[in-house]
Design a protein around this motif. Structure first.
Motif, PDB file in Angstrom:
ATOM      1  N   LEU A   1       9.702   4.916   5.158  1.00  0.00           N
ATOM      2  CA  LEU A   1      10.125   3.524   5.352  1.00  0.00           C
ATOM      3  C   LEU A   1      11.464   3.245   4.701  1.00  0.00           C
ATOM      4  N   ARG A   2      12.245   2.416   5.370  1.00  0.00           N
ATOM      5  CA  ARG A   2      13.540   1.979   4.851  1.00  0.00           C
ATOM      6  C   ARG A   2      13.596   0.448   4.899  1.00  0.00           C
ATOM      7  N   PRO A   3      14.441  -0.150   4.093  1.00  0.00           N
ATOM      8  CA  PRO A   3      14.621  -1.599   4.199  1.00  0.00           C
ATOM      9  C   PRO A   3      14.990  -1.983   5.636  1.00  0.00           C
ATOM     10  N   GLY A   4      14.341  -3.029   6.126  1.00  0.00           N
ATOM     11  CA  GLY A   4      14.585  -3.489   7.492  1.00  0.00           C
ATOM     12  C   GLY A   4      13.632  -2.920   8.519  1.00  0.00           C
ATOM     13  N   ASP A   5      12.800  -1.941   8.132  1.00  0.00           N
ATOM     14  CA  ASP A   5      11.843  -1.334   9.064  1.00  0.00           C
ATOM     15  C   ASP A   5      10.669  -2.268   9.342  1.00  0.00           C
ATOM     16  N   THR A   6       9.861  -1.865  10.316  1.00  0.00           N
ATOM     17  CA  THR A   6       8.622  -2.563  10.660  1.00  0.00           C
ATOM     18  C   THR A   6       7.450  -1.671  10.287  1.00  0.00           C
ATOM     19  N   ALA A   7       6.423  -2.262   9.677  1.00  0.00           N
ATOM     20  CA  ALA A   7       5.244  -1.520   9.255  1.00  0.00           C
ATOM     21  C   ALA A   7       3.991  -2.353   9.526  1.00  0.00           C
ATOM     22  N   VAL A   8       2.853  -1.666   9.569  1.00  0.00           N
ATOM     23  CA  VAL A   8       1.567  -2.311   9.839  1.00  0.00           C
ATOM     24  C   VAL A   8       0.555  -1.896   8.778  1.00  0.00           C
ATOM     25  N   ASP A   9      -0.129  -2.885   8.219  1.00  0.00           N
ATOM     26  CA  ASP A   9      -1.315  -2.637   7.406  1.00  0.00           C
ATOM     27  C   ASP A   9      -2.492  -2.955   8.313  1.00  0.00           C
ATOM     28  N   ALA A  10      -3.170  -1.926   8.781  1.00  0.00           N
ATOM     29  CA  ALA A  10      -4.228  -2.097   9.772  1.00  0.00           C
ATOM     30  C   ALA A  10      -5.514  -2.652   9.184  1.00  0.00           C
ATOM     31  N   THR A  11      -5.656  -2.586   7.862  1.00  0.00           N
ATOM     32  CA  THR A  11      -6.858  -3.072   7.179  1.00  0.00           C
ATOM     33  C   THR A  11      -6.408  -3.755   5.889  1.00  0.00           C
ATOM     34  N   ALA A  12      -6.034  -5.004   5.966  1.00  0.00           N
ATOM     35  CA  ALA A  12      -5.372  -5.699   4.861  1.00  0.00           C
ATOM     36  C   ALA A  12      -6.186  -5.707   3.570  1.00  0.00           C
ATOM     37  N   GLY A  13      -7.493  -5.923   3.654  1.00  0.00           N
ATOM     38  CA  GLY A  13      -8.343  -5.870   2.467  1.00  0.00           C
ATOM     39  C   GLY A  13      -7.847  -6.747   1.335  1.00  0.00           C
ATOM     40  N   THR A  14      -7.602  -6.144   0.174  1.00  0.00           N
ATOM     41  CA  THR A  14      -7.144  -6.898  -0.995  1.00  0.00           C
ATOM     42  C   THR A  14      -5.622  -7.065  -1.021  1.00  0.00           C
ATOM     43  N   GLY A  15      -4.928  -6.423  -0.100  1.00  0.00           N
ATOM     44  CA  GLY A  15      -3.484  -6.589   0.000  1.00  0.00           C
ATOM     45  C   GLY A  15      -2.647  -5.560  -0.724  1.00  0.00           C
ATOM     46  N   ALA A  16      -3.254  -4.519  -1.277  1.00  0.00           N
ATOM     47  CA  ALA A  16      -2.475  -3.510  -2.003  1.00  0.00           C
ATOM     48  C   ALA A  16      -1.468  -2.831  -1.071  1.00  0.00           C
ATOM     49  N   ASP A  17      -1.921  -2.407   0.096  1.00  0.00           N
ATOM     50  CA  ASP A  17      -1.005  -1.759   1.040  1.00  0.00           C
ATOM     51  C   ASP A  17      -0.015  -2.759   1.623  1.00  0.00           C
ATOM     52  N   THR A  18      -0.465  -3.962   1.905  1.00  0.00           N
ATOM     53  CA  THR A  18       0.439  -4.985   2.446  1.00  0.00           C
ATOM     54  C   THR A  18       1.564  -5.261   1.449  1.00  0.00           C
ATOM     55  N   ALA A  19       1.231  -5.436   0.180  1.00  0.00           N
ATOM     56  CA  ALA A  19       2.242  -5.692  -0.848  1.00  0.00           C
ATOM     57  C   ALA A  19       3.211  -4.519  -0.956  1.00  0.00           C
ATOM     58  N   PHE A  20       2.679  -3.306  -0.934  1.00  0.00           N
ATOM     59  CA  PHE A  20       3.526  -2.113  -0.988  1.00  0.00           C
ATOM     60  C   PHE A  20       4.482  -2.070   0.211  1.00  0.00           C
ATOM     61  N   LEU A  21       3.959  -2.334   1.407  1.00  0.00           N
ATOM     62  CA  LEU A  21       4.796  -2.305   2.603  1.00  0.00           C
ATOM     63  C   LEU A  21       5.872  -3.384   2.545  1.00  0.00           C
ATOM     64  N   CYS A  22       5.502  -4.583   2.094  1.00  0.00           N
ATOM     65  CA  CYS A  22       6.475  -5.677   1.978  1.00  0.00           C
ATOM     66  C   CYS A  22       7.608  -5.300   1.042  1.00  0.00           C
ATOM     67  N   LYS A  23       7.257  -4.760  -0.096  1.00  0.00           N
ATOM     68  CA  LYS A  23       8.275  -4.367  -1.076  1.00  0.00           C
ATOM     69  C   LYS A  23       9.192  -3.298  -0.488  1.00  0.00           C
ATOM     70  N   THR A  24       8.613  -2.363   0.263  1.00  0.00           N
ATOM     71  CA  THR A  24       9.379  -1.234   0.778  1.00  0.00           C
ATOM     72  C   THR A  24      10.311  -1.635   1.919  1.00  0.00           C
ATOM     73  N   VAL A  25       9.854  -2.494   2.843  1.00  0.00           N
ATOM     74  CA  VAL A  25      10.726  -2.883   3.965  1.00  0.00           C
ATOM     75  C   VAL A  25      11.683  -3.998   3.585  1.00  0.00           C
ATOM     76  N   GLY A  26      11.384  -4.734   2.518  1.00  0.00           N
ATOM     77  CA  GLY A  26      12.287  -5.760   2.021  1.00  0.00           C
ATOM     78  C   GLY A  26      12.383  -6.998   2.899  1.00  0.00           C
ATOM     79  N   ALA A  27      13.297  -7.871   2.517  1.00  0.00           N
ATOM     80  CA  ALA A  27      13.433  -9.181   3.157  1.00  0.00           C
ATOM     81  C   ALA A  27      13.807  -9.096   4.628  1.00  0.00           C
ATOM     82  N   LYS A  28      14.490  -8.034   5.034  1.00  0.00           N
ATOM     83  CA  LYS A  28      14.910  -7.916   6.437  1.00  0.00           C
ATOM     84  C   LYS A  28      13.912  -7.153   7.293  1.00  0.00           C
TER      85      LYS A  28
END
Length: 193
Positions: free
Chosen positions: A18-45
């Motif tokens: 993953l790079r800033p500006g990319d698109t990612a999917v958390d297929a099983t959001a659960g408690t949000g650990a992966d979602t938070a990680f993906l958000c941080k990694t792809v950044g604001a864009k």
């Protein structure tokens, strides 16, 4: 030093793609650990789409991300099955997703009878492969230690083993000498398909 946990291994694999500006999917959001990680990694864009069938899970994710300063402007929390991801995503996103993460099982602290099941998980894996860009990555943390988890893990492994070698690379990361059927990771890289 020791080996990294299965979740850390999945995050490490994805962070290499993953790079800033990319698109990612958390297929099983659960408690949000992966979602938070993906958000941080792809950044604001970037853009992150997080799926879960339980509103309680999406509420947890939203609460967790309120405290995170670098949430993408394009964060979408979807109260839908992961099996519906191809239909739920905008058409222009399909084929351009850099990573899809699965963390199977049940929502920690939630109803342990509401679990991911192979009849939706395997179609979700196939949908994930269809939306990934070449070089994109699917990771799945599997939990064989709970009721229904062993069957799902076995079918997930069989699914990965059956992928055409010319189109995909699949690996398994697990601890071989841990008791009580510990969780493990399957990671699949989409080649230039």
């Amino acid at each position: 030093m020791g080996f990294v946990s299965v979740l850390s291994f999945a995050h490490r694999c994805v962070s290499e793609r993953l790079r800033p500006g990319d698109t990612a999917v958390d297929a099983t959001a659960g408690t949000g650990a992966d979602t938070a990680f993906l958000c941080k990694t792809v950044g604001a864009k970037g853009a992150v789409y997080a799926f879960d069938i339980q509103q309680a899970a999406l509420d947890r994710v939203a609460e967790r991300l309120e405290k995170q300063p670098d949430v993408p402007r394009q964060l979408h929390l979807l109260l839908r099955s992961h099996a519906d991801m191809r239909e739920a995503l905008p058409r222009e996103v399909c084929g351009r997703v850099s990573a899809v993460m699965f963390n199977l099982g049940y929502l920690p602290g939630g109803d342990p009878d509401i679990i991911t099941r192979p009849d939706s998980t395997i179609p979700a894996f196939n949908a994930a492969l269809s939306i990934l860009k070449p070089g994109g990555l699917l990771t799945a943390v599997l939990y064989p230690g709970h009721p229904g988890g062993s069957e799902e893990a076995l079918l997930a492994e069989q699914w990965a083993e059956a992928l055409p070698e010319a189109d995909y690379q699949a690996i398994v990361y697990r601890f071989a000498n841990r008791s009580h059927r510990p969780p493990y990771v399957i990671a699949v890289e989409k080649r230039n398909v």
